[in-house]
Design a protein around this motif. Structure first.
Motif, PDB file in Angstrom:
ATOM      1  N   TRP A 155      24.304  51.955  43.878  1.00 13.63           N
ATOM      2  CA  TRP A 155      24.170  50.519  44.733  1.00 13.63           C
ATOM      3  C   TRP A 155      24.857  50.500  45.650  1.00 13.63           C
ATOM      4  CZ3 TRP A 155      27.216  46.277  44.596  1.00 13.63           C
ATOM      5  CH2 TRP A 155      28.471  46.252  43.684  1.00 13.63           C
ATOM      6  N   GLU A 159      24.774  48.340  50.011  1.00 10.35           N
ATOM      7  CA  GLU A 159      25.400  46.870  50.396  1.00 10.35           C
ATOM      8  C   GLU A 159      24.863  46.381  51.349  1.00 10.35           C
ATOM      9  OE1 GLU A 159      29.578  47.950  51.469  1.00 10.35           O
ATOM     10  OE2 GLU A 159      29.806  45.923  51.888  1.00 10.35           O
ATOM     11  N   LEU A 162      21.838  44.424  50.349  1.00  8.30           N
ATOM     12  CA  LEU A 162      22.127  43.344  49.508  1.00  8.30           C
ATOM     13  C   LEU A 162      22.646  42.081  50.194  1.00  8.30           C
ATOM     14  CD1 LEU A 162      23.850  45.233  46.887  1.00  8.30           C
ATOM     15  CD2 LEU A 162      21.439  44.243  46.703  1.00  8.30           C
ATOM     16  N   ARG A 163      23.585  42.656  51.341  1.00  7.00           N
ATOM     17  CA  ARG A 163      24.320  41.509  52.163  1.00  7.00           C
ATOM     18  C   ARG A 163      23.139  40.792  53.178  1.00  7.00           C
ATOM     19  NH1 ARG A 163      26.049  40.427  56.990  1.00  7.00           N
ATOM     20  NH2 ARG A 163      25.379  42.547  57.861  1.00  7.00           N
ATOM     21  N   LYS A 396      22.687  28.717  47.157  1.00  7.03           N
ATOM     22  CA  LYS A 396      24.106  28.828  47.767  1.00  7.03           C
ATOM     23  C   LYS A 396      24.817  27.758  47.798  1.00  7.03           C
ATOM     24  CE  LYS A 396      24.822  32.068  51.445  1.00  7.03           C
ATOM     25  NZ  LYS A 396      24.642  32.819  52.765  1.00  7.03           N
ATOM     26  N   HIS A 400      28.893  27.728  47.007  1.00  8.93           N
ATOM     27  CA  HIS A 400      29.644  27.470  48.050  1.00  8.93           C
ATOM     28  C   HIS A 400      30.376  25.794  48.035  1.00  8.93           C
ATOM     29  CE1 HIS A 400      29.615  31.013  50.655  1.00  8.93           C
ATOM     30  NE2 HIS A 400      28.416  31.166  50.023  1.00  8.93           N
TER      31      HIS A 400
ATOM     32  N   GLU B 158      36.179  45.698  49.900  1.00  8.53           N
ATOM     33  CA  GLU B 158      35.758  45.293  51.548  1.00  8.53           C
ATOM     34  C   GLU B 158      34.429  44.529  51.684  1.00  8.53           C
ATOM     35  OE1 GLU B 158      36.456  48.535  54.313  1.00  8.53           O
ATOM     36  OE2 GLU B 158      38.395  49.033  53.278  1.00  8.53           O
ATOM     37  N   MET B 159      33.844  44.453  50.484  1.00  7.79           N
ATOM     38  CA  MET B 159      32.765  43.767  50.683  1.00  7.79           C
ATOM     39  C   MET B 159      32.818  42.222  50.978  1.00  7.79           C
ATOM     40  SD  MET B 159      30.593  45.223  47.103  1.00  7.79           S
ATOM     41  CE  MET B 159      29.797  46.668  47.462  1.00  7.79           C
ATOM     42  N   GLU B 160      31.572  41.744  51.357  1.00  3.24           N
ATOM     43  CA  GLU B 160      31.663  40.277  52.093  1.00  3.24           C
ATOM     44  C   GLU B 160      31.228  39.297  50.776  1.00  3.24           C
ATOM     45  OE1 GLU B 160      29.623  39.942  55.801  1.00  3.24           O
ATOM     46  OE2 GLU B 160      30.401  41.713  56.655  1.00  3.24           O
ATOM     47  N   GLU B 162      28.681  37.456  50.444  1.00  9.02           N
ATOM     48  CA  GLU B 162      26.993  37.633  50.283  1.00  9.02           C
ATOM     49  C   GLU B 162      27.122  38.436  49.138  1.00  9.02           C
ATOM     50  OE1 GLU B 162      28.210  37.508  53.118  1.00  9.02           O
ATOM     51  OE2 GLU B 162      27.263  35.741  54.189  1.00  9.02           O
ATOM     52  N   VAL B 163      27.659  39.597  49.239  1.00  8.16           N
ATOM     53  CA  VAL B 163      27.339  40.699  48.247  1.00  8.16           C
ATOM     54  C   VAL B 163      28.153  40.350  46.943  1.00  8.16           C
ATOM     55  CG1 VAL B 163      27.480  43.345  47.938  1.00  8.16           C
ATOM     56  CG2 VAL B 163      27.302  42.369  50.188  1.00  8.16           C
TER      57      VAL B 163
END
Lengths: 445, 320
Positions: A155, A159, A162-163, A396, A400, B158-160, B162-163
């Motif tokens: 998975w 990345e 997904l991002r 979101k 946040h 190193e993931m941002e 959002e992930v």
């Protein structure tokens, strides 16, 4: 016979086809064979010559045109039936590369043109899967997944998908980091856990062709996005072919033509309208009153900037789904400079401590979120250096900015503050409280 | 117990009990790349941007200043003193017992029962991170009022944001599971509890945890108070794995709304802001949580860990 070329322009066969094509000088030449395939496609409308792409370059632009028109009322599938004809596959691969290279050569990777090309690629793949026969469909799916490197896929390798929210982690089946795609793998991994249902049946429902095809279209979209970005990055070192630049001009004019048709005639809600602060959702009202440090920067830069700009200029974005630039709706940026930014700056000033005193660079980030890159103020020449971000979803906001989320009764059926705004305007109009009504009771995002 | 520590008690703890060698290896390694922050007066960590080139210097600072609270960044920087040159960040999940939206106790703060519930949730999440997502180098830290999961697997560091948010939704069970599925024969509705693999299994486990810890007074979005009472009344069915009967008792039309409400509560069981923040500072393991006089420490064996046994500083036992 259908091959993976029909779906995957990134396969080794597709690349070889492009390599063998050689110089690009012939992409604007008329091809009789291409015209014959188009004319002999079942269901193809041949009354009007302008519907028949004569060259690879024209086919490239037609791919995009199909996407821009397909959601419209006057769209006729018969005008573009050849795009779903597997016989076109070799010309189509070449057309895909012309389209992607032209986009990368002229437009920024975050531009609406690049986005449209990526989205049209995904949509066309999904549409093509639908026209394949069942056995053929399974075979092509398996082959394309193999070409895209799905064997032992982890998975982590998804990345980017997904991002960019092209794929949800909760939609894929995982075991120890591996994405379970193949039936045999599914049986071997989960057979012992499945009791009340045939494992083969559960596999078909959970993974089957549905998830595989979604993964394929999303992976190819991602590769298209990356390819456009690479071409864009290389354009200063490698001079694009003049015909590629010509194709880029055609893309630009076709996109703006479609956008003009869009703003000028069919959708009355697309244009700017006065803000109705009474219709703002609780989170936006809270942000406008100023926020304490902690949530402050995100509240002003991420939430308020996009909300105010879209609410003022393009409140129907989630219904119309057509990417627009600020300047399409506010050509001289007067509304942006005189109405939108003052509201945002005023809220920033009310924060504790005032946002720009504490973090002066956030002014640049606000400009960037409007699509004008990292600059002090929005200037027409900088438009497209960044994306004009749509307001973040309620989901979101809960992550946040939980302190700003105080749902009221309208919020219960809402998933984005902009939808709240449109619904509230509609309610106010129907109750006779506002002059200007929202027309988006059935908003979706 | 759980009373604030006096300045004298803090000094005593850092000078007599605390030892820099007890810092977990994942903090000691590359310590010079982390930003440190301190709260000296109990008003929040306003002494920030501190850097220690090695653990000895940190030790000198702690013994001299015996801070009210000590924190280090989850991020590693080239220039941590200015928070510039971000390299990578740990992936964090923060489960605070006092903020759990559903809990079986009524303590109002933290107690043995809600701490145990928080640990139970944390252990399930760790299982998902390992079993489904295949992540390694995972540490569980008792924070004083709850638990932190700290993931230092290089694959995620190193993931941002959002992930990370997507990982959080999966791990916490914070997205409504898909109900509609189709194949060549038609479209079908399947409930989460009938699918024993993937995210549906994770969601079922989290829903079970939630239902079994409800007091009956909670608010679940989309369902009535009466439904909440019905859940509590019928939850033995879930204990026995009789989800189908449980759904019938709740009502087949209400159940999808309940599932949606559960996914929303699950999101609140974890402090999501901590997970998505790449530059967060987090309580330093081995430091004193002075508000409750407990030691923030790594949980070596979660099965046997009891904070009231392992994380109580010596001075608490000597209080009158």
């Amino acid at each position: 016979m259908v091959s993976s070329l029909f779906i995957n322009p990134f396969s080794e066969d597709a690349r070889e086809l492009v390599r063998n094509y050689g110089a690009l000088d012939g992409i604007a030449d008329t091809s009789e064979e291409l015209q014959e395939i188009v004319k002999h496609t079942d269901g193809q409308n041949i009354d009007d010559n302008s519907l028949i792409p004569g060259s690879i370059m024209e086919l490239a632009v037609k791919r995009l045109e199909w996407y821009l028109k397909r959601e419209k009322r006057e769209f006729n599938h018969g005008d573009y039936a050849y795009l779903l004809n597997p016989e076109i596959q070799e010309y189509d691969v070449l057309a895909f590369y012309v389209l992607a290279q032209a986009t990368g050569a002229k437009f920024r990777p975050v531009s609406r043109e690049a986005r449209l090309v990526v989205e049209s690629t995904g949509a066309l793949i999904e549409e093509r899967f639908r026209v394949l026969r069942e056995g053929e469909r399974d075979e092509i799916t398996g082959q394309v997944l193999h070409e895209l490197g799905s064997g032992d896929l982890r998975w982590i390798e998804l990345e980017e998908l997904l991002r960019t929210r092209k794929l949800k982690l909760t939609d894929i089946i995982l075991d120890r980091g591996r994405v379970i795609i193949e039936g045999d793998d599914f049986m071997e991994t989960f057979q012992d856990r499945i009791r009340d249902r045939r494992p083969e049946r559960l596999y078909q429902l959970l993974v089957g062709s549905g998830l595989k095809e979604t993964m394929i279209s999303r992976m190819i979209m991602q590769r298209t996005e990356d390819y456009i970005a690479r071409v864009h990055e290389m354009r200063s070192r490698v001079q694009p072919h003049p015909l590629i630049l010509e194709a880029a001009e055609l893309i630009a004019s076709r996109v703006s033509e479609e956008m003009f048709a869009f703003t000028g005639t069919s959708v009355k809600s697309a244009g700017p309208g006065k803000l109705v602060p009474e219709a703002f959702p609780p989170c936006i009202k809270g942000a406008m009153e100023g926020v304490k440090s902690g949530s402050r920067n995100d509240a002003i830069v991420l939430l308020l900037t996009s909300f105010i700009s879209y609410a003022r200029l393009y409140p129907s974005i989630f219904r119309d789904r057509t990417p627009m630039k600020v300047s399409d709706l506010d050509p001289d940026l007067r509304i942006t400079r005189e109405e939108i930014l003052p509201l945002i700056y005023d809220a920033a000033e009310k924060c504790e401590p005032p946002l720009f005193e504490d973090d002066p660079q956030e002014k640049l980030n606000i400009t960037a979120k409007l699509g004008f890159g990292v600059h002090e103020e929005p200037e027409p020449e900088n438009e497209g250096e960044s994306r004009w971000y749509t307001p973040m979803s309620c989901e979101k906001i809960k992550i946040h900015l939980p302190d700003l989320c105080h749902p009221d009764r309208i919020c219960a059926r809402i998933t984005n503050p902009l939808s709240y705004y449109n619904r509230m305007k509609w309610i106010m109009k129907s109750e006779g409280k506002g002059d200007e009504g929202g027309d988006e009771e059935k908003d979706s995002e | 117990m759980f009373e604030p520590a006096t300045p004298q008690e803090r000094r005593r703890y850092y000078r007599e009990e605390w030892n820099v060698r007890d810092l977990p290896d994942f903090i000691r390694e590359d310590i010079h790349m982390r930003e440190f922050g301190f709260d000296h007066h109990g008003r929040g960590p306003n002494d920030r941007y501190r850097v220690f080139s090695d653990e000895r210097r940190l030790s000198v600072f702690m013994k001299a200043r015996f801070p009210f609270a000590a924190y280090s960044s989850v991020a590693f920087y080239r220039d941590p003193g200015r928070r510039k040159g971000w390299q990578r960040s740990e992936l964090i999940f923060d489960v605070d017992a006092k903020d759990l939206p559903v809990r079986s106790c009524n303590c109002g703060g933290v107690c043995e029962e809600c701490l145990s519930q928080a640990l139970e949730l944390v252990l399930m999440m760790v299982d998902t991170l390992r079993g489904d997502l295949g992540l390694d180098d995972i540490h569980v830290i008792y924070s004083g009022r709850g638990y932190h999961i700290r993931v230092l697997d290089p694959e995620v560091m190193e993931m941002e944001s959002e992930v990370r948010a997507e990982i959080l939704r999966y791990t916490a069970g914070a997205r409504e599971p898909r109900r509609e599925f189709s194949d060549s024969t038609g479209t079908y509705e399947l409930e989460h509890f009938t699918i024993p693999v993937g995210y549906h299994r994770v969601f079922t486990e989290r829903a079970r945890h939630l239902f079994l810890h409800m007091g009956g007074d909670e608010e679940i979005e989309g369902v009535t108070k009466r439904t909440v009472k019905e859940i509590v009344k019928n939850r033995n069915l879930i204990r026995d794995g009789e989800w189908g009967v449980f759904k019938r008792r709740i009502g087949p039309r209400v159940y999808p709304r309940l599932v949606k409400g559960v996914s929303k509560i699950n999101m609140r069981m974890v402090d999501a802001k901590v997970t998505i923040d790449l530059k967060r500072i987090l309580r330093l393991p081995t430091s004193l949580h002075s508000k409750v006089s407990m030691i923030c420490m790594e949980v070596k064996n979660p099965e046997t860990f009891d904070p009231l046994d392992s994380a109580v500083p010596g001075f608490v036992y000597e209080r009158k």
